[in-house]
Motif scaffolding. Structure first.
Motif, PDB file in Angstrom:
ATOM      1  N   ALA A 110      -4.384  15.437 -10.657  1.00 38.21           N
ATOM      2  CA  ALA A 110      -5.662  14.753 -10.887  1.00 38.21           C
ATOM      3  C   ALA A 110      -6.638  15.015  -9.748  1.00 38.21           C
ATOM      4  N   TYR A 111      -6.151  15.008  -8.511  1.00 39.96           N
ATOM      5  CA  TYR A 111      -7.037  15.220  -7.364  1.00 39.96           C
ATOM      6  C   TYR A 111      -7.526  16.661  -7.317  1.00 39.96           C
ATOM      7  N   GLN A 112      -6.642  17.589  -7.691  1.00 40.40           N
ATOM      8  CA  GLN A 112      -7.062  18.989  -7.708  1.00 40.40           C
ATOM      9  C   GLN A 112      -8.130  19.227  -8.764  1.00 40.40           C
ATOM     10  N   ALA A 113      -8.005  18.522  -9.882  1.00 45.72           N
ATOM     11  CA  ALA A 113      -8.968  18.684 -10.977  1.00 45.72           C
ATOM     12  C   ALA A 113     -10.357  18.187 -10.606  1.00 45.72           C
ATOM     13  N   LEU A 114     -10.444  17.356  -9.586  1.00 45.76           N
ATOM     14  CA  LEU A 114     -11.748  16.846  -9.152  1.00 45.76           C
ATOM     15  C   LEU A 114     -12.607  17.944  -8.533  1.00 45.76           C
ATOM     16  N   ASN A 115     -11.953  19.006  -8.033  1.00 49.71           N
ATOM     17  CA  ASN A 115     -12.666  20.086  -7.333  1.00 49.71           C
ATOM     18  C   ASN A 115     -13.562  19.538  -6.210  1.00 49.71           C
ATOM     19  N   PHE A 116     -13.068  18.523  -5.539  1.00 49.88           N
ATOM     20  CA  PHE A 116     -13.842  17.926  -4.452  1.00 49.88           C
ATOM     21  C   PHE A 116     -13.893  18.912  -3.286  1.00 49.88           C
ATOM     22  N   PRO A 117     -15.068  19.132  -2.700  1.00 51.42           N
ATOM     23  CA  PRO A 117     -15.223  20.205  -1.700  1.00 51.42           C
ATOM     24  C   PRO A 117     -14.403  20.044  -0.429  1.00 51.42           C
ATOM     25  N   HIS A 118     -13.936  18.832  -0.107  1.00 47.42           N
ATOM     26  CA  HIS A 118     -13.180  18.643   1.132  1.00 47.42           C
ATOM     27  C   HIS A 118     -11.693  18.380   0.886  1.00 47.42           C
ATOM     28  N   ASN A 119     -11.220  18.727  -0.312  1.00 44.29           N
ATOM     29  CA  ASN A 119      -9.796  18.634  -0.628  1.00 44.29           C
ATOM     30  C   ASN A 119      -9.187  20.028  -0.585  1.00 44.29           C
ATOM     31  N   TYR A 120      -8.067  20.158   0.113  1.00 45.81           N
ATOM     32  CA  TYR A 120      -7.406  21.454   0.262  1.00 45.81           C
ATOM     33  C   TYR A 120      -5.914  21.293  -0.039  1.00 45.81           C
ATOM     34  N   PHE A 121      -5.324  22.359  -0.587  1.00 45.05           N
ATOM     35  CA  PHE A 121      -3.945  22.280  -1.067  1.00 45.05           C
ATOM     36  C   PHE A 121      -3.117  23.451  -0.534  1.00 45.05           C
ATOM     37  N   TYR A 122      -1.846  23.151  -0.248  1.00 48.95           N
ATOM     38  CA  TYR A 122      -0.932  24.209   0.204  1.00 48.95           C
ATOM     39  C   TYR A 122       0.468  23.869  -0.301  1.00 48.95           C
ATOM     40  N   ASP A 123       1.112  24.852  -0.882  1.00 49.38           N
ATOM     41  CA  ASP A 123       2.463  24.658  -1.404  1.00 49.38           C
ATOM     42  C   ASP A 123       3.482  25.350  -0.504  1.00 49.38           C
ATOM     43  N   TYR A 124       4.618  24.707  -0.348  1.00 46.35           N
ATOM     44  CA  TYR A 124       5.685  25.204   0.521  1.00 46.35           C
ATOM     45  C   TYR A 124       6.083  26.637   0.171  1.00 46.35           C
ATOM     46  N   SER A 125       5.994  26.995  -1.100  1.00 53.16           N
ATOM     47  CA  SER A 125       6.422  28.328  -1.542  1.00 53.16           C
ATOM     48  C   SER A 125       5.554  29.439  -0.972  1.00 53.16           C
ATOM     49  N   TRP A 126       4.398  29.090  -0.443  1.00 52.14           N
ATOM     50  CA  TRP A 126       3.512  30.093   0.130  1.00 52.14           C
ATOM     51  C   TRP A 126       3.930  30.504   1.541  1.00 52.14           C
ATOM     52  N   GLY A 127       4.917  29.817   2.099  1.00 50.84           N
ATOM     53  CA  GLY A 127       5.446  30.199   3.405  1.00 50.84           C
ATOM     54  C   GLY A 127       4.942  29.307   4.528  1.00 50.84           C
ATOM     55  N   MET A 128       5.852  28.904   5.397  1.00 48.43           N
ATOM     56  CA  MET A 128       5.490  28.018   6.495  1.00 48.43           C
ATOM     57  C   MET A 128       4.683  28.724   7.577  1.00 48.43           C
ATOM     58  N   LYS A 129       4.957  29.984   7.817  1.00 42.42           N
ATOM     59  CA  LYS A 129       4.263  30.671   8.902  1.00 42.42           C
ATOM     60  C   LYS A 129       2.789  30.899   8.604  1.00 42.42           C
ATOM     61  N   ALA A 130       2.435  30.922   7.333  1.00 40.78           N
ATOM     62  CA  ALA A 130       1.027  31.100   6.967  1.00 40.78           C
ATOM     63  C   ALA A 130       0.265  29.779   6.935  1.00 40.78           C
ATOM     64  N   MET A 131       0.990  28.672   7.008  1.00 37.08           N
ATOM     65  CA  MET A 131       0.355  27.363   6.833  1.00 37.08           C
ATOM     66  C   MET A 131      -0.653  27.004   7.927  1.00 37.08           C
ATOM     67  N   PRO A 132      -0.354  27.171   9.236  1.00 39.16           N
ATOM     68  CA  PRO A 132      -1.338  26.768  10.254  1.00 39.16           C
ATOM     69  C   PRO A 132      -2.689  27.455  10.105  1.00 39.16           C
ATOM     70  N   ALA A 133      -2.671  28.765   9.853  1.00 37.96           N
ATOM     71  CA  ALA A 133      -3.936  29.488   9.697  1.00 37.96           C
ATOM     72  C   ALA A 133      -4.706  28.972   8.482  1.00 37.96           C
ATOM     73  N   HIS A 134      -3.986  28.701   7.388  1.00 39.03           N
ATOM     74  CA  HIS A 134      -4.630  28.169   6.192  1.00 39.03           C
ATOM     75  C   HIS A 134      -5.215  26.792   6.468  1.00 39.03           C
ATOM     76  N   PHE A 135      -4.472  25.982   7.202  1.00 41.32           N
ATOM     77  CA  PHE A 135      -4.934  24.635   7.532  1.00 41.32           C
ATOM     78  C   PHE A 135      -6.228  24.685   8.343  1.00 41.32           C
ATOM     79  N   PHE A 136      -6.248  25.476   9.400  1.00 46.43           N
ATOM     80  CA  PHE A 136      -7.442  25.523  10.258  1.00 46.43           C
ATOM     81  C   PHE A 136      -8.626  26.153   9.528  1.00 46.43           C
ATOM     82  N   LYS A 137      -8.363  27.143   8.691  1.00 51.01           N
ATOM     83  CA  LYS A 137      -9.450  27.719   7.893  1.00 51.01           C
ATOM     84  C   LYS A 137     -10.018  26.670   6.947  1.00 51.01           C
ATOM     85  N   SER A 138      -9.143  25.838   6.370  1.00 50.90           N
ATOM     86  CA  SER A 138      -9.581  24.800   5.435  1.00 50.90           C
ATOM     87  C   SER A 138     -10.493  23.789   6.106  1.00 50.90           C
TER      88      SER A 138
END
Length: 317
Positions: free
Chosen positions: A234-262
Motif C-alpha cells: 500500500a505504501y509503495q502504491a502511494l508513489n510518495f516522493p520521500h519513500n524508498y524501498f530495498y529488498d534483501y535479495s538485492w544484496g547487503m553490500k549494495a545497500m549502503p550506497a542505495h540508502f545514501f543515494k535515496s
C-alpha cells in the motif's frame, strides 16, 4: 539545554497508578553504536548504578519542558523493516561514523506510539508532542559535530506509517523487506517479540488470536508478515516522493550506497563498507549469507503476499 542535563535522554516511559512517568539515562560521552538500543541502556545504566543507587525519574511535563530547551537535530531518515531483513546491519553500518546519531529500536519510541493502549484518553496531538520531545532529546547535539540522525523503528511500526508520515512529510522513509521463508527461519531460531502470540496486542496487527497461533508460532509469525507485506504494498502504491524501498535479495553490500543515494547524500566511507562485511549483531563475526530456509517454513499465503508487493517493487524500484 542546561549543562547539568547535557547527555541525559529518556529511555523508558511507563504508566502506573493512572500516572505516566519518564525514566532518564545519562549517556555521558558514550557514542551509541550498539546493535540495539536496549544494549545501550544496559551499558549506561550499569555505569549509573556504580555512581549512585538512585534512579532518575520525572513526569511528562518535565519531558516536554526539557525538550523545549534542547538544541536537537531533525531526523535525517527513518528506517522501517519487516525484521531479519538487513535493517540492523544497515544501522550498524551507519553508526560507524562518529558524527552520526543512530537510534536502533529504542523502546521509548514504542512506549509513546502505543500510549493509548494504556491510556485511551490521550489524543493523537498529545502523543505527537511527546514523540517530538523524544526526537529532540535523542537527537541532541552532544559533540557539536553531528551531521546525520537516523532512527530505526521496530518492525510493527510499519502500521504507524500514516501518522508518522503526516508528522514528517519531508523526511525520507526507508523500507527494508525480505522474503518470508528466511524471516520465519530466523525467528524460529531466535524469536523477536512480534513473533510470539500475545506479546504485542493483536489489534495492532489487525488480528484475532486463535488456538492455532499458540500451537504454531511460525504460523502466527507468517500472518504478522502478511500484514507487513500488505502495508508495504500500500505504501509503495502511494508513489510518495520521500519513500524508498530495498529488498534483501538485492544484496547487503549494495545497500549502503542505495540508502545514501535515496536520502540525497554521497556515500564514500570505507569504514562503513568494512562493517557491512560482518554480522549485524556480532561485529567480530564475518557476515555469511544464510542457507536457504527449510521448506517447513514455507507458508503459501505469506509468500503470495510478499510477491504481490515485490512484483510492484521490481517494476517501480
Amino acid at each position: 539545554m542546561t549543562a547539568d542535563l547535557k547527555n541525559w535522554i529518556p529511555y523508558h516511559i511507563g504508566f502506573e497508578a493512572e500516572n505516566w512517568h519518564v525514566d532518564w539515562l545519562d549517556l555521558g560521552n558514550h557514542h551509541i553504536k550498539e546493535p540495539f538500543f536496549d544494549e545501550t541502556i544496559s551499558l549506561c545504566r550499569a555505569k549509573m548504578l556504580n555512581r549512585s543507587r538512585f534512579s532518575s525519574r520525572s513526569n511528562l511535563v518535565f519531558l516536554t519542558e526539557v525538550a523545549d530547551r534542547v538544541s536537537g537535530m531533525e531526523p535525517t531518515a527513518f528506517i522501517f523493516h519487516v525484521s531479519r531483513c538487513g535493517s540492523t546491519l544497515l544501522s550498524q553500518t551507519l553508526s560507524v561514523d562518529q558524527d552520526h546519531i543512530v537510534i536502533a529500536e529504542a523502546p521509548v519510541f514504542d512506549h509513546v506510539l502505543r500510549m493509548r493502549e494504556k491510556d485511551s484518553g490521550l489524543s493523537e496531538e498529545e502523543i505527537k508532542v511527546y514523540f517530538f520531545a523524544l526526537i529532540k532529546l535523542m537527537g541532541q547535539s552532544r559533540s557539536g559535530r553531528e551531521k546525520n540522525y537516523f532512527i530505526k523503528l521496530d518492525s510493527w511500526h510499519l502500521h504507524f506509517y500514516p501518522m508518522l508520515r503526516a508528522w514528517f512529510p519531508q523526511t525520507p522513509f526507508y523500507f527494508l523487506s525480505r522474503e518470508p521463508g528466511a524471516v520465519l527461519a530466523s525467528h524460529h531460531k531466535k524469536r523477536g517479540i512480534h513473533s510470539i502470540p500475545g506479546y504485542i496486542v493483536p489489534a495492532l496487527f489487525n488480528m484475532e488470536l486463535t488456538p492455532l497461533h499458540f500451537e504454531n508460532f511460525d504460523f502466527y509469525t507468517a500472518e504478522v508478515l502478511v500484514g507487513y507485506y500488505n502495508a508495504l504494498k500500500a505504501y509503495q502504491a502511494l508513489n510518495f516522493p520521500h519513500n524508498y524501498f530495498y529488498d534483501y535479495s538485492w544484496g547487503m553490500k549494495a545497500m549502503p550506497a542505495h540508502f545514501f543515494k535515496s536520502i540525497g547524500q554521497q556515500f564514500a566511507h570505507q569504514e562503513m563498507m568494512g562493517r557491512i562485511n560482518f554480522h549485524s549483531k556480532f561485529p567480530d563475526v564475518p557476515f555469511q549469507e544464510e542457507l536457504k530456509p527449510d521448506p517447513s517454513f514455507h507458508y503459501e499465503f505469506a509468500k503470495a503476499a510478499y510477491l504481490k508487493f515485490y512484483e510492484k517493487l521490481s517494476i517501480h524500484g
